[in-house]
Design a protein around this motif. Structure first.
Motif, short mmCIF file in Angstrom:
data_model
loop_
_atom_site.label_atom_id
_atom_site.label_comp_id
_atom_site.label_asym_id
_atom_site.label_seq_id
_atom_site.Cartn_x
_atom_site.Cartn_y
_atom_site.Cartn_z
N SER A 1 -3.32 16.59 12.13
CA SER A 1 -4.22 16.80 11.01
C SER A 1 -4.06 15.72 9.94
O SER A 1 -5.05 15.19 9.42
CB SER A 1 -3.99 18.18 10.40
N GLU A 2 -2.82 15.36 9.64
CA GLU A 2 -2.58 14.34 8.62
C GLU A 2 -2.97 12.95 9.13
O GLU A 2 -3.56 12.15 8.39
CB GLU A 2 -1.11 14.37 8.20
N ALA A 3 -2.64 12.66 10.39
CA ALA A 3 -3.02 11.37 10.96
C ALA A 3 -4.53 11.22 10.99
O ALA A 3 -5.07 10.14 10.69
CB ALA A 3 -2.44 11.23 12.37
N ALA A 4 -5.23 12.30 11.34
CA ALA A 4 -6.69 12.26 11.38
C ALA A 4 -7.27 12.05 9.99
O ALA A 4 -8.24 11.29 9.81
CB ALA A 4 -7.24 13.55 11.98
N GLY A 5 -6.70 12.72 8.97
CA GLY A 5 -7.19 12.55 7.60
C GLY A 5 -7.04 11.13 7.11
O GLY A 5 -7.97 10.55 6.52
N VAL A 6 -5.87 10.53 7.36
CA VAL A 6 -5.65 9.14 6.95
C VAL A 6 -6.58 8.21 7.72
O VAL A 6 -7.17 7.28 7.15
CB VAL A 6 -4.17 8.74 7.17
N GLY A 7 -6.73 8.45 9.04
CA GLY A 7 -7.62 7.61 9.84
C GLY A 7 -9.06 7.68 9.37
O GLY A 7 -9.75 6.66 9.30
N ALA A 8 -9.53 8.88 9.03
CA ALA A 8 -10.91 9.04 8.55
C ALA A 8 -11.11 8.29 7.24
O ALA A 8 -12.12 7.61 7.05
CB ALA A 8 -11.22 10.52 8.37
N PHE A 9 -10.15 8.43 6.32
CA PHE A 9 -10.26 7.73 5.03
C PHE A 9 -10.28 6.22 5.22
O PHE A 9 -11.11 5.51 4.64
CB PHE A 9 -9.10 8.13 4.12
N LEU A 10 -9.37 5.70 6.08
CA LEU A 10 -9.28 4.25 6.27
C LEU A 10 -10.54 3.71 6.94
O LEU A 10 -11.05 2.66 6.55
CB LEU A 10 -8.05 3.91 7.10
N CYS A 11 -11.06 4.41 7.97
CA CYS A 11 -12.26 3.93 8.64
C CYS A 11 -13.47 3.96 7.72
O CYS A 11 -14.30 3.04 7.73
CB CYS A 11 -12.53 4.78 9.90
N LEU A 12 -13.57 5.00 6.90
CA LEU A 12 -14.67 5.06 5.95
C LEU A 12 -14.55 3.95 4.92
O LEU A 12 -15.54 3.28 4.58
CB LEU A 12 -14.68 6.43 5.26
N ALA A 13 -13.33 3.73 4.42
CA ALA A 13 -13.11 2.66 3.44
C ALA A 13 -13.40 1.29 4.05
O ALA A 13 -14.02 0.42 3.40
CB ALA A 13 -11.67 2.73 2.91
#
Length: 444
Positions: free
Chosen positions: A255-267
């Protein structure tokens, strides 16, 4: 009424509802509710609601919308275009190079988006017109994209692997790693068949003579542009590698890895492609929300369906009947694969996993099969359903991209790739280390 008869009635009712176009979640929920009311009466409504919402309350499901958001950010940006250009630069001179580079682009984009339809649409919009303009057969142009798109549910990070991990209570990080080698093995089989298909069709890449030569000159003149496109893609690949490292290295839960990945890809999508306007970001959020709600609703209703089957002793009776067959475990595996193949013809992978996991997992473990190996076999099996009728989601995506290619040509071009998937399953049965070697090496 005995469990077998009741199970047949439930299965027939479910198929009828889906055949008339009822959404999968509503069909599952409606059949489950009717079966429970028939057997238990109105008091069972309390347990229906509790089961529905209790399943969705699991913290592990947070990873699903995050990975979907990550994929939507990649799919909605020009990442696919840049990936296609850069791979065409490096692989375009190989035999059937453009078609092979399309499969390579699908493999990498699948890792970035985690979605088969997104991969098929993003690469197909550029790859199919380009291949057809260079004279590639319509069947090869459509088939390689349709098949390459299926890799989105196998190469990590994969939403279907997350759902399987939650349903089977297995390590999602280990599941992701188990899909890496089989995913690229399958991509390699696709590439080999593509070269063979092009040669069987009478050649590749230059049947239009002068027009194709002019296109090659254009590509050479745009080497600098294509190299810059590759540089823009590399940060997204780094995010995927970082997520996998965080998962199998024990740095962070899914869950945490996915949240960070989503934020980074969006950014990254906003910064690299200058998506500063509100509209593209709104579309990304809308698409992510729509797909997340659809998947979560299917999961919740499938949990109610599994609860109904268990409460009515249908699951236990079917599992017992299969266990009592007293056949060789590989014959049992062949029967299971045939069942999954038929189910994949009519249902999307997510629905098949959440519906069948309660029945199949105890049987798989009792037959001494590895659950991680089985996850890869199951996923490849379900990939076949994405390029075969009657549902064949990727076939209809290709038809939408290239409406002038007949559905028959799309289907005939895709079927050999389905046979490549069957070959991959056979190889995994003979050599299970293809799926288990890397996770055992990295995670013990």
């Amino acid at each position: 009424m005995d469990p077998i008869t009741l199970g047949i009635i439930v299965a027939v009712a479910l198929m009828v509802l889906m055949a008339i176009g009822t959404p999968i979640a509503f069909a599952l929920g409606g059949v489950s509710l009717m079966a429970l009311l028939y057997d238990r009466g109105l008091p069972e409504l309390t347990y229906f609601g509790e089961t529905f919402f209790e399943r969705l309350a699991e913290f592990g499901f947070v990873a699903i919308p995050m990975f979907i958001l990550m994929g939507a950010a990649v799919a909605s940006s020009p990442t696919g275009r840049d990936l296609y250009r850069s791979l065409d630069l490096w692989m375009g001179r190989l035999p059937a190079g453009l078609a092979v580079s399309n499969i390579g682009a699908c493999s990498i984009f699948a890792a970035l988006s985690g979605s088969s339809p997104a991969t098929c649409a993003a690469i197909g919009k550029m790859g199919i017109p380009e291949m057809r303009s260079r004279g590639y057969p319509d069947g090869v142009a459509a088939g390689c994209i349709a098949a390459g798109g299926t890799l989105g549910i196998l190469i990590p990070p994969s939403v279907t692997m997350i759902i399987y991990g939650i349903a089977s209570e297995t390590s999602i990080g280990r599941l992701f790693i188990a899909g890496v080698v089989p995913g690229f093995m399958l991509a390699g089989l696709f590439m080999i068949w593509t070269v063979i298909a092009c040669k069987m069709a009478g050649g590749y890449d230059n049947p239009l003579g002068q027009a194709a030569g002019q296109m090659k000159e254009t590509i050479k003149a745009n080497v600098d542009t294509n190299l810059k496109a590759l540089v823009r893609v590399l940060p997204f690949l780094a995010v995927v590698v970082g997520i996998l490292f965080a998962l199998y290295g024990g740095v962070a839960p899914p869950s945490e890895a996915a949240g960070v990945g989503a934020f980074l890809c969006l950014a990254l999508a906003i910064i690299i492609y200058r998506m500063w306007q509100l509209r593209p970001i709104k579309l990304i959020m809308r698409d992510s929300l729509r797909e997340s709600v659809m998947i979560m609703l299917v999961i919740a209703c499938a949990e109610v369906f599994a609860y109904a089957l268990s409460s009515l002793f249908i699951t236990q009776t079917v599992a017992g009947a299969i266990a009592d067959l007293e056949v060789n475990r590989w014959v049992l595996m062949a029967v299971i694969n045939l069942f999954l193949l038929v189910a994949g013809f009519f249902l999307p992978p997510v629905a098949v996993i959440v519906m069948t996991a309660p029945i199949l997992l105890p049987i798989i473990l009792a037959a001494n099969f590895d659950p991680y190996w089985f996850a890869v076999v199951l996923t490849i099996n379900l990939e076949i359903g994405l390029i075969t009728p009657p549902v064949g989601l990727n076939l209809f995506i290709i038809k939408g991209i290239a409406p002038d290619i007949s559905l028959r040509n799309i289907l005939m071009g895709s079927l050999p790739y389905a046979l490549c998937m069957v070959l991959a399953i056979i190889l995994l049965c003979f050599f299970p280390g293809i799926a288990l070697w890397l996770p055992n090496l990295l995670m013990g």
